[in-house]
Design a protein around this motif. Structure first.
Motif, PDB file in Angstrom:
ATOM      1  N   SER A  77       0.833  -1.197   0.000  1.00 47.89           N
ATOM      2  CA  SER A  77       0.000   0.000   0.000  1.00 47.89           C
ATOM      3  C   SER A  77       0.870   1.250   0.000  1.00 47.89           C
ATOM      4  O   SER A  77       2.100   1.190   0.175  1.00 47.89           O
ATOM      5  N   GLU A  78       0.242   2.372  -0.156  1.00 48.98           N
ATOM      6  CA  GLU A  78       0.972   3.652  -0.142  1.00 48.98           C
ATOM      7  C   GLU A  78       1.701   3.848   1.181  1.00 48.98           C
ATOM      8  O   GLU A  78       2.836   4.332   1.216  1.00 48.98           O
ATOM      9  N   SER A  79       1.060   3.452   2.280  1.00 49.88           N
ATOM     10  CA  SER A  79       1.701   3.651   3.586  1.00 49.88           C
ATOM     11  C   SER A  79       2.893   2.707   3.772  1.00 49.88           C
ATOM     12  O   SER A  79       3.924   3.104   4.324  1.00 49.88           O
ATOM     13  N   VAL A  80       2.770   1.466   3.301  1.00 51.16           N
ATOM     14  CA  VAL A  80       3.889   0.522   3.411  1.00 51.16           C
ATOM     15  C   VAL A  80       5.072   1.009   2.584  1.00 51.16           C
ATOM     16  O   VAL A  80       6.219   1.047   3.063  1.00 51.16           O
ATOM     17  N   ILE A  81       4.814   1.404   1.353  1.00 51.00           N
ATOM     18  CA  ILE A  81       5.884   1.898   0.482  1.00 51.00           C
ATOM     19  C   ILE A  81       6.504   3.159   1.073  1.00 51.00           C
ATOM     20  O   ILE A  81       7.738   3.331   1.071  1.00 51.00           O
ATOM     21  N   GLY A  82       5.667   4.043   1.588  1.00 51.51           N
ATOM     22  CA  GLY A  82       6.189   5.287   2.157  1.00 51.51           C
ATOM     23  C   GLY A  82       7.116   5.041   3.329  1.00 51.51           C
ATOM     24  O   GLY A  82       8.175   5.676   3.443  1.00 51.51           O
ATOM     25  N   GLU A  83       6.741   4.120   4.207  1.00 52.97           N
ATOM     26  CA  GLU A  83       7.581   3.821   5.367  1.00 52.97           C
ATOM     27  C   GLU A  83       8.896   3.184   4.934  1.00 52.97           C
ATOM     28  O   GLU A  83       9.969   3.502   5.476  1.00 52.97           O
ATOM     29  N   LEU A  84       8.840   2.289   3.947  1.00 52.67           N
ATOM     30  CA  LEU A  84      10.059   1.665   3.447  1.00 52.67           C
ATOM     31  C   LEU A  84      10.979   2.691   2.790  1.00 52.67           C
ATOM     32  O   LEU A  84      12.201   2.669   2.993  1.00 52.67           O
ATOM     33  N   LYS A  85      10.412   3.590   2.022  1.00 54.19           N
ATOM     34  CA  LYS A  85      11.228   4.617   1.369  1.00 54.19           C
ATOM     35  C   LYS A  85      11.883   5.536   2.401  1.00 54.19           C
ATOM     36  O   LYS A  85      13.041   5.945   2.235  1.00 54.19           O
TER      37      LYS A  85
END
Length: 324
Positions: free
Chosen positions: A234-242
């Protein structure tokens, strides 16, 4: 983990130890007293190279001046030998005879590691090794927590220590997904700017994906498996990883565990098409160095899985032998 390092001296020593020239390992460990990360890396690599030779390492103690290095190497080699006997299967797939051999071999590691810790009280690496001892011996959480406290009081950011602790609190070893992610996020927050410890977050996601996808396959829920795999990032998962990735790469400093971190970030970003550019950026930096565990060792031969990822990312496959 495989030969995921940029350390020519360690390459040479691993080869020498594999051929029975154990003094090469003692020399290399003697160079690490002021660098816990390097000591951790070399201890792990030399112990893996010495599997089957723990008795010969013990014989070196007879004429050792400073025995702490040999005790550490001996104890951790016993741990590696024990886990080689057990194998990587879940407990219900390991026969009783093999478990008996596993526990018998593993139990012998405790005293040399404790003696190594007593000999060098400031050294966190014996305590890192004892994470795997405690996990294999099925010690309770209070004992495991005490080992973790001993380690972090000496080196709170030790990369391999955090990797081991993440495994210890994961659901597959009696913890939970929630505790695993809590540990990973604390590691990200703890990591100094430019430190690859933030790679604990992609490791947690890879462990969770392996667990949940395996569960759905085992239950023959293939539609649910496909939906889970396609919608996980999701957008939140990708954002946290980035953000975790930026905390490391925006001000990255040389670190013995750089290649492990590149593999972990590259492996998790490879799972999502929209982040293939980031996956390529990381995996282009590892050459032909491939680890045995995450992210490529989960579903097949690590070298083959890695090569498949490179082909999909349209990256050149490095020449020379794949090391794993």
């Amino acid at each position: 983990m495989g030969r995921t390092w940029r350390d020519p001296a360690l390459d040479a020593a691993v080869e020498a130890v594999g051929e029975g020239y154990l003094r090469a390992g003692v020399v290399l460990l003697g160079e690490t007293h002021q660098d816990p990360e390097l000591r951790s890396l070399r201890t792990g690599a030399l112990s893996q190279a010495a599997v089957g030779r723990s008795g010969a390492i013990a014989e070196l103690l007879d004429d050792a001046g400073d025995s702490a290095d040999i005790l550490l190497w001996f104890g951790n080699t016993l741990i590696n030998e024990a886990w080689a006997i057990r194998g990587g299967s879940y407990a219900n797939a390991v026969g009783s005879d093999r478990f008996k051999m596993f526990f018998s071999t593993l139990s012998n590691a405790h005293e040399p590691l404790l003696e190594a810790a007593r000999s060098r009280p400031e050294d966190p690496v014996p305590w890192e090794c004892m994470i795997w001892f405690a996990l294999g011996m099925q010690l309770g959480r209070p004992e495991q927590d005490a080992i973790w406290d001993e380690l972090t009081s000496r080196c709170p950011t030790l990369f391999a220590g955090h990797w081991g602790r993440l495994q210890a609190v994961a659901e597959k070893w009696g913890g939970s997904h929630e505790e695993m992610f809590e540990h990973a996020r604390k590691a990200v927050a703890l990591a100094p700017a430019g430190n690859p410890l933030t790679a604990m977050l992609p490791l947690a996601h890879l462990e969770y994906l392996l667990s949940e996808e395996g569960r759905l396959v085992e239950q023959n829920k293939m539609m649910a498996y496909m939906k889970f795999s396609m919608t996980y990032f999701s957008e939140s998962v990708i954002g946290e990883l980035k953000e975790a990735e930026r905390r490391w790469t925006a001000d990255a400093r040389p670190h013995p565990r750089d290649l492990d971190a590149h593999h972990l970030f590259g492996g998790v970003f490879f799972r999502e098409t929209d982040t293939h550019d980031l996956a390529a950026r990381h995996l282009a930096q590892v050459g032909n160095r491939v680890g045995e565990a995450a992210p490529w060792g989960y579903k097949g031969d690590p070298a083959e899985e890695f090569a498949g990822a490179l082909r999909k990312l349209k990256l050149p496959i490095p020449s020379g032998e794949q090391v794993n």
